[in-house]
Motif scaffolding. Structure first.
Motif, short mmCIF file in Angstrom:
data_model
loop_
_atom_site.label_atom_id
_atom_site.label_comp_id
_atom_site.label_asym_id
_atom_site.label_seq_id
_atom_site.Cartn_x
_atom_site.Cartn_y
_atom_site.Cartn_z
N LEU A 1 0.81 -1.22 0.00
CA LEU A 1 0.00 0.00 0.00
C LEU A 1 0.84 1.27 0.00
N GLU A 2 1.79 1.35 0.91
CA GLU A 2 2.58 2.58 1.04
C GLU A 2 3.48 2.80 -0.17
N VAL A 3 3.95 1.71 -0.77
CA VAL A 3 4.80 1.85 -1.96
C VAL A 3 3.99 2.42 -3.12
N THR A 4 2.82 1.85 -3.34
CA THR A 4 1.98 2.29 -4.45
C THR A 4 1.53 3.73 -4.26
N VAL A 5 1.02 4.03 -3.08
CA VAL A 5 0.56 5.39 -2.81
C VAL A 5 1.74 6.36 -2.82
N ALA B 1 -5.30 5.00 2.77
CA ALA B 1 -3.97 5.40 2.27
C ALA B 1 -4.10 6.35 1.08
N ALA B 2 -5.03 6.06 0.18
CA ALA B 2 -5.20 6.88 -1.02
C ALA B 2 -5.82 8.23 -0.69
N ARG C 1 -5.24 10.40 1.46
CA ARG C 1 -4.35 11.52 1.76
C ARG C 1 -3.85 12.21 0.49
N LEU C 2 -4.03 11.56 -0.67
CA LEU C 2 -3.70 12.18 -1.95
C LEU C 2 -4.95 12.72 -2.63
N GLY C 3 -6.10 12.55 -1.99
CA GLY C 3 -7.35 12.88 -2.67
C GLY C 3 -7.63 11.92 -3.81
N ALA C 4 -7.15 10.68 -3.67
CA ALA C 4 -7.25 9.69 -4.74
C ALA C 4 -8.37 8.69 -4.45
N THR C 5 -8.75 7.95 -5.50
CA THR C 5 -9.83 6.98 -5.43
C THR C 5 -9.29 5.57 -5.63
N VAL C 6 -9.84 4.62 -4.88
CA VAL C 6 -9.54 3.20 -5.06
C VAL C 6 -10.63 2.59 -5.94
N LEU C 7 -10.21 1.83 -6.94
CA LEU C 7 -11.12 1.27 -7.94
C LEU C 7 -11.31 -0.23 -7.74
N VAL C 8 -12.54 -0.69 -8.01
CA VAL C 8 -12.88 -2.11 -7.94
C VAL C 8 -13.52 -2.48 -9.27
N GLU C 9 -13.05 -3.58 -9.87
CA GLU C 9 -13.58 -3.94 -11.19
C GLU C 9 -13.99 -5.40 -11.28
N ALA C 10 -14.91 -5.64 -12.20
CA ALA C 10 -15.25 -7.01 -12.60
C ALA C 10 -14.22 -7.46 -13.64
N VAL C 11 -13.86 -8.74 -13.58
CA VAL C 11 -12.85 -9.29 -14.49
C VAL C 11 -13.40 -10.57 -15.11
N SER C 12 -13.02 -10.84 -16.36
CA SER C 12 -13.48 -12.04 -17.05
C SER C 12 -12.33 -13.02 -17.24
N GLY C 13 -12.65 -14.17 -17.82
CA GLY C 13 -11.63 -15.16 -18.08
C GLY C 13 -11.77 -16.37 -17.17
#
Length: 275
Positions: free
Chosen positions: A98-102, A143-144, A146-158
């Motif tokens: 988390l901290e690395v990505t953010v 964690a996100a 503090r940057l004013g950022a959004t965490v995304l959740v998606e549907a995936v196929s396969g």
């Protein structure tokens, strides 16, 4: 295909793969894009060496492009994995990441982080995985935030045993995380994955437009560039735009030829987010 007033960015983990990863931001810039996104660049490392992180950040900065989106660590997407945050045995990898990505996002002004849910695993009950997922997504959102950022959740196929298959599935998770107190979580509407899973895309857009925080496109079938398949991407994007969405549309397709040739559907003057 017309291109509406939406802003486009290129996903440099699936496009420009003719080049080494660190050369792709500059290639995107040369092709006319000023905004990019990436999957997690180190599929086997939740916490890469500082020098590797620095090299990635410098490649983006030197290219003069904006990194608008970045995945959290999700394991080997080209292999068996599809995220780790719901898997008890791998949860710590996600938390360590988390901290690395953010931190990368903080350096590059990134405002969206994609959190892939993870496959079902035999050693844990689905309910246990879902509870852990909400907990970890809430940590990511904090964690996100503090940057004013959004965490995304998606549907995936396969074929992987990934449990979020429809827009309803993904938005249900978003709503659970929001109920836990994290407001900065949204739906990543990937039109290819929804089509590949047989979801009703028109209904998904109508029902969940207010939850869409990012859009990704590829044609169906085949996951190639727009125009290579049968999806009414033009109509879907028009509906998303009409709903009030003013974010990015990420080009996350597998070019049927070279990346450069696959981009001819999008006029060069439309590739800059500041067009």
């Amino acid at each position: 295909m017309t291109t509406h007033g939406l802003r486009y960015l290129v996903n440099c983990s699936i496009l420009f793969t003719e080049l080494p990863l660190l050369e792709r931001p500059a290639a995107a810039k040369a092709a006319g894009f000023d905004t990019v996104e990436f999957w997690w660049p180190w599929p086997d490392q939740p916490v890469p060496a500082d020098a590797d992180v620095d090299a990635f950040v410098e490649a983006v900065e030197d290219a003069g492009v904006q990194l608008a989106g970045l995945n959290f660590f999700a394991g080997d997407l080209a292999g068996p994995d599809c995220g780790v945050l719901s898997i008890p045995a791998r949860s710590q990898q996600f938390r360590d990441n988390l901290e690395v990505t953010v931190g990368i996002g903080e350096r590059l002004g990134t405002k969206a982080f994609n959190a892939l849910y993870g496959n079902r695993v035999a050693e844990s009950a689905p309910e246990e995985q879902d509870e852990l997922a909400v907990e970890n997504l809430a940590l990511a959102a904090k964690a996100a935030d503090r940057l004013g950022a959004t965490v995304l959740v998606e549907a995936v196929s396969g074929p992987k045993p990934y449990p979020l298959r429809t827009a309803d599935d993904a938005v249900a998770v978003v709503e659970k995380v929001r109920r836990s107190g994290a407001g900065n979580v949204g739906f990543l509407c990937d039109l290819f994955h929804l089509a590949n899973n047989g979801d009703d895309i028109d209904a998904a857009i109508r029902t969940h437009a207010k939850d869409i925080a990012h859009v990704q496109v590829a044609d169906y079938p085949g996951r190639g560039e727009p125009g290579s398949g049968q999806l009414d991407l033009d109509g879907y994007l028009a509906a998303i735009e009409a709903s009030g969405y003013d974010g990015y549309v990420g080009l996350e397709y597998k070019p049927t030829t070279t990346t450069e040739e696959s981009l001819t559907w999008l006029p060069r003057e439309r590739r800059s987010a500041g067009h």
